[in-house]
Design an enzyme around this catalytic site. Structure first.
Site, PDB file in Angstrom:
ATOM      1  N   ARG A 133      34.835  22.063   9.611  1.00 34.22           N
ATOM      2  CA  ARG A 133      35.552  20.770   9.578  1.00 34.22           C
ATOM      3  C   ARG A 133      34.761  19.627  10.227  1.00 34.22           C
ATOM      4  NH1 ARG A 133      40.045  24.179  10.952  1.00 34.22           N
ATOM      5  NH2 ARG A 133      41.076  24.775   9.012  1.00 34.22           N
ATOM      6  N   GLU A 197      16.416  -0.249  -5.209  1.00 40.32           N
ATOM      7  CA  GLU A 197      17.489  -0.450  -4.217  1.00 40.32           C
ATOM      8  C   GLU A 197      17.109  -1.556  -3.228  1.00 40.32           C
ATOM      9  OE1 GLU A 197      20.374   0.941  -4.695  1.00 40.32           O
ATOM     10  OE2 GLU A 197      20.195   3.037  -5.322  1.00 40.32           O
ATOM     11  N   LYS A 239      22.456  -3.630   4.685  1.00 42.02           N
ATOM     12  CA  LYS A 239      23.427  -2.544   4.474  1.00 42.02           C
ATOM     13  C   LYS A 239      24.310  -2.370   5.714  1.00 42.02           C
ATOM     14  CE  LYS A 239      24.458   1.803   2.474  1.00 42.02           C
ATOM     15  NZ  LYS A 239      24.119   2.892   1.573  1.00 42.02           N
ATOM     16  N   GLU A 249      34.641   1.303   1.668  1.00 38.04           N
ATOM     17  CA  GLU A 249      34.615   0.608   0.380  1.00 38.04           C
ATOM     18  C   GLU A 249      36.012   0.249  -0.121  1.00 38.04           C
ATOM     19  OE1 GLU A 249      31.433   1.829  -2.299  1.00 38.04           O
ATOM     20  OE2 GLU A 249      32.699   1.307  -3.981  1.00 38.04           O
ATOM     21  N   ARG A 253      32.095  -3.462   0.294  1.00 42.02           N
ATOM     22  CA  ARG A 253      31.003  -2.487   0.147  1.00 42.02           C
ATOM     23  C   ARG A 253      30.647  -2.230  -1.317  1.00 42.02           C
ATOM     24  NH1 ARG A 253      29.761   3.116   3.494  1.00 42.02           N
ATOM     25  NH2 ARG A 253      27.971   3.695   2.210  1.00 42.02           N
ATOM     26  N   ASN A 257      26.886  -1.521  -5.041  1.00 40.99           N
ATOM     27  CA  ASN A 257      26.779  -0.783  -6.310  1.00 40.99           C
ATOM     28  C   ASN A 257      26.295  -1.661  -7.448  1.00 40.99           C
ATOM     29  OD1 ASN A 257      27.568   2.026  -5.972  1.00 40.99           O
ATOM     30  ND2 ASN A 257      29.452   1.153  -5.157  1.00 40.99           N
ATOM     31  N   HIS A 260      24.858  -0.134 -10.575  1.00 40.40           N
ATOM     32  CA  HIS A 260      25.144   1.301 -10.549  1.00 40.40           C
ATOM     33  C   HIS A 260      26.119   1.740 -11.639  1.00 40.40           C
ATOM     34  CE1 HIS A 260      23.023   0.983  -6.808  1.00 40.40           C
ATOM     35  NE2 HIS A 260      23.215   2.236  -6.490  1.00 40.40           N
ATOM     36  N   HIS A 264      24.734   4.692 -13.458  1.00 40.30           N
ATOM     37  CA  HIS A 264      25.314   6.045 -13.406  1.00 40.30           C
ATOM     38  C   HIS A 264      25.572   6.571 -14.814  1.00 40.30           C
ATOM     39  CE1 HIS A 264      26.901   5.720  -8.975  1.00 40.30           C
ATOM     40  NE2 HIS A 264      25.601   5.893  -9.052  1.00 40.30           N
ATOM     41  N   HIS A 277      17.389   8.085 -10.273  1.00 46.47           N
ATOM     42  CA  HIS A 277      18.502   7.220  -9.889  1.00 46.47           C
ATOM     43  C   HIS A 277      18.055   5.760  -9.782  1.00 46.47           C
ATOM     44  CE1 HIS A 277      22.147   5.879  -7.858  1.00 46.47           C
ATOM     45  NE2 HIS A 277      21.402   5.389  -6.889  1.00 46.47           N
TER      46      HIS A 277
HETATM   47  P1  NAD Z   1      15.318  12.603  -4.316  1.00 44.51           P
HETATM   48  O1  NAD Z   1      16.038  12.994  -3.114  1.00 44.51           O
HETATM   49  O2  NAD Z   1      15.466  13.452  -5.525  1.00 44.51           O
HETATM   50  O3  NAD Z   1      13.783  12.460  -3.961  1.00 44.51           O
HETATM   51  C1  NAD Z   1      12.887  12.079  -4.950  1.00 44.51           C
HETATM   52  C2  NAD Z   1      11.728  13.079  -5.121  1.00 44.51           C
HETATM   53  O4  NAD Z   1      10.767  12.835  -4.124  1.00 44.51           O
HETATM   54  C3  NAD Z   1      12.115  14.530  -4.983  1.00 44.51           C
HETATM   55  O5  NAD Z   1      11.352  15.291  -5.879  1.00 44.51           O
HETATM   56  C4  NAD Z   1      11.717  14.838  -3.550  1.00 44.51           C
HETATM   57  O6  NAD Z   1      11.477  16.192  -3.343  1.00 44.51           O
HETATM   58  C5  NAD Z   1      10.469  14.030  -3.413  1.00 44.51           C
HETATM   59  N1  NAD Z   1      10.122  13.604  -2.064  1.00 44.51           N
HETATM   60  C6  NAD Z   1      10.949  13.189  -1.093  1.00 44.51           C
HETATM   61  N2  NAD Z   1      10.255  12.725  -0.067  1.00 44.51           N
HETATM   62  C7  NAD Z   1       8.952  12.872  -0.368  1.00 44.51           C
HETATM   63  C8  NAD Z   1       7.759  12.557   0.298  1.00 44.51           C
HETATM   64  N3  NAD Z   1       7.742  11.928   1.458  1.00 44.51           N
HETATM   65  N4  NAD Z   1       6.585  12.859  -0.299  1.00 44.51           N
HETATM   66  C9  NAD Z   1       6.583  13.444  -1.540  1.00 44.51           C
HETATM   67  N5  NAD Z   1       7.679  13.727  -2.224  1.00 44.51           N
HETATM   68  C10 NAD Z   1       8.862  13.442  -1.645  1.00 44.51           C
HETATM   69  O7  NAD Z   1      15.704  11.121  -4.775  1.00 44.51           O
HETATM   70  P2  NAD Z   1      15.999   9.770  -3.968  1.00 44.51           P
HETATM   71  O8  NAD Z   1      15.567   8.694  -4.866  1.00 44.51           O
HETATM   72  O9  NAD Z   1      15.482   9.827  -2.597  1.00 44.51           O
HETATM   73  O10 NAD Z   1      17.587   9.751  -3.858  1.00 44.51           O
HETATM   74  C11 NAD Z   1      18.397   9.683  -4.992  1.00 44.51           C
HETATM   75  C12 NAD Z   1      19.755  10.225  -4.629  1.00 44.51           C
HETATM   76  O11 NAD Z   1      20.335   9.410  -3.630  1.00 44.51           O
HETATM   77  C13 NAD Z   1      20.728  10.220  -5.800  1.00 44.51           C
HETATM   78  O12 NAD Z   1      21.397  11.460  -5.828  1.00 44.51           O
HETATM   79  C14 NAD Z   1      21.696   9.110  -5.459  1.00 44.51           C
HETATM   80  O13 NAD Z   1      22.970   9.323  -5.980  1.00 44.51           O
HETATM   81  C15 NAD Z   1      21.688   9.143  -3.965  1.00 44.51           C
HETATM   82  N6  NAD Z   1      22.084   7.872  -3.343  1.00 44.51           N
HETATM   83  C16 NAD Z   1      23.014   7.937  -2.377  1.00 44.51           C
HETATM   84  C17 NAD Z   1      23.382   6.789  -1.719  1.00 44.51           C
HETATM   85  C18 NAD Z   1      24.363   6.861  -0.587  1.00 44.51           C
HETATM   86  O14 NAD Z   1      24.820   5.807  -0.125  1.00 44.51           O
HETATM   87  N7  NAD Z   1      24.694   8.040  -0.096  1.00 44.51           N
HETATM   88  C19 NAD Z   1      22.802   5.555  -2.054  1.00 44.51           C
HETATM   89  C20 NAD Z   1      21.836   5.538  -3.060  1.00 44.51           C
HETATM   90  C21 NAD Z   1      21.472   6.721  -3.681  1.00 44.51           C
HETATM   91  N1  GLY Z   2      24.737   2.897  -2.075  1.00 47.55           N
HETATM   92  C1  GLY Z   2      26.015   2.290  -2.081  1.00 47.55           C
HETATM   93  C2  GLY Z   2      26.744   2.424  -0.808  1.00 47.55           C
HETATM   94  O1  GLY Z   2      26.267   2.993   0.134  1.00 47.55           O
HETATM   95  O2  GLY Z   2      27.848   1.960  -0.709  1.00 47.55           O
END
Ligand code: NAD
Ligand code: GLY
Length: 377
Positions: A133, A197, A239, A249, A253, A257, A260, A264, A277
């Site tokens: 939890r 982003e 942010k 949100e 917030r 997006n 997005h 998406h 993404h």
């Molecule tokens: P990812 O986590 O898939 O990383 C991208 C690629 O880079 C992967 O293959 C990873 O293994 C590789 N990688 C990571 N760090 C590295 C490094 N230093 N050197 C070499 N390779 C490396 O993708 P991302 O773009 O980081 O994140 C996308 C995800 O984030 C999506 O699922 C999206 O929905 C999510 N997201 C979440 C929020 C949130 O507020 N929580 C906001 C935006 C995006």
């Molecule tokens: N990436 C959108 C949010 O964090 O609200």
């Protein structure tokens, strides 16, 4: 929104951005070589054990360094490497984290460390929110996208085949540690995805930042440390400002997006991982700007300006055809599943003036027009 000036030599020192959320407040540390020094880890919750969650790509690069930095803090330090990729942001991968926690007898004080990009960060956060939890977790983002967005603000979760990030929780980390040196190993396509982003923050909140990105996009693409440091810091500041006012949100917030809703749909429609993404968001921002223009909120010059910048950041601006028979219908169906939809009405983040965004609906026919124009642009 208050603006700051670029720092002259930012990679030589740790910069700090605070997220002000009352008892859930935390800090973001930004700088070079942070993984090596114990300073950034000082003051984290005391526990006998910790689990580092990473993936099969990032673990070979950085797990040893993080483990070394943490070895004095935790008697038992464990690690798990998940399969790499958006396609693995699933229940099955999440269960691998729970399997590791239970197999190692981790208790409710165990601290989770998310070492990787947004996929690892979102899944580790969700695991932390639900294991016993709720246990503390720390974000150690290693992609530009994760440093400027996903590691901050407490959105955690996994995908469902029918919709992106559909299952999850709001759960804030104890700290975010952005080691800018990790960006040196990031593949170029991933760097561009992160820039989407970064660009996002300009039109929705800070036109001066948009000007700065335009002037520095080549430096960012060349990974100049000072440019990256400022981009990460300013993005985190914006942010932090938004999340500090609307953590869950209920309104403001949603502006984060921008791009997005279309994005998406592209990710889900193409199959997770086909478009990154950030790529989907980049193209989605141009589509949202086009929709804003058709609704009379911005002029064509604004759309052209944004499209040029997205292109310069190495991102796609022509949207993919998701269904040769009924492309607009497919986009609309996917977008209706978006979390911002209300009673089946799709809500878009639109630009309604320089540095200002609004959440609103639009007639399907107009959206279909934008989709058609974007797929052949
Ligand atoms: P990812 O986590 O898939 O990383 C991208 C690629 O880079 C992967 O293959 C990873 O293994 C590789 N990688 C990571 N760090 C590295 C490094 N230093 N050197 C070499 N390779 C490396 O993708 P991302 O773009 O980081 O994140 C996308 C995800 O984030 C999506 O699922 C999206 O929905 C999510 N997201 C979440 C929020 C949130 O507020 N929580 C906001 C935006 C995006
Ligand atoms: N990436 C959108 C949010 O964090 O609200």
């Amino acid at each position: 929104m208050p603006t700051t000036n670029p720092t002259p030599n930012p990679s030589s020192s740790v910069q700090r951005v605070d997220i002000d959320l009352g008892e859930r407040s935390y800090r973001i540390d930004i700088g070079g070589a942070l993984l090596d020094g114990p300073e950034c880890f000082a003051g984290l919750p005391v526990a006998s054990s910790a689990l580092i969650v990473s993936n099969t790509t990032v673990a070979p690069l950085y797990l040893e360094r993080l483990s070394k930095a943490l070895s004095g803090r935790y008697k038992q330090l464990h690690a798990v490497a998940l399969p790499d990729g958006e396609a693995y942001k699933t229940w099955e991968s999440l269960n691998l984290i729970f399997d590791a926690l239970l197999a190692h007898g981790c208790d409710r004080k165990t601290v989770l460390f998310a070492l990787g990009g947004g996929v690892v960060g979102d899944m580790t956060g969700f695991a932390a929110a639900s294991y016993m939890r709720g246990v503390p977790f720390v974000q150690v983002p290693t992609t530009l996208l994760a440093q400027v967005d996903s590691s901050v603000g407490g959105k955690t979760g996994i995908n469902h085949p029918l919709g992106k990030n559909m299952i999850g929780a709001f759960y804030q980390p104890q700290r975010v540690i952005c080691d800018l040196d990790t960006l040196k190993t990031l593949p170029p396509r991933e760097l561009s995805a992160g820039l989407a982003e970064v660009i996002k923050y300009g039109p929705i909140a800070d036109m001066a930042f948009l000007d700065w990105i335009e002037a520095n996009v080549d430096a960012l693409m060349a990974r100049e440390p000072a440019a990256l440091a400022y981009a990460v810091k300013r993005s985190c500041e914006i942010k932090a400002h938004v999340v500090g006012r609307d953590e869950r949100e209920s309104g403001l917030r949603a502006i984060l997006n921008f791009g997005h809703t279309f994005g998406h749909a592209i990710e889900a429609g193409m199959g997770y991982g086909v478009w990154l993404h950030g790529e989907a968001v980049g193209c989605g921002m141009v589509m949202s700007a086009r929709l804003s223009q058709r609704l009379g909120l911005v002029d064509q010059a604004f759309v052209d300006r944004l499209q040029r910048l997205v292109e310069r950041a190495g991102l796609p601006v022509v949207a993919p055809v998701l269904d040769a028979g009924d492309n607009a219908g497919r986009y609309l169906a996917l977008m209706r599943v978006d979390k911002k939809s209300e009673a089946g009405e799709i809500k878009f983040v639109l630009i309604d003036g320089p540095g200002r965004a609004v959440l609103r609906g639009a007639p399907d026919a107009l959206v279909a027009e934008v989709i058609a124009a974007s797929c052949r642009a």
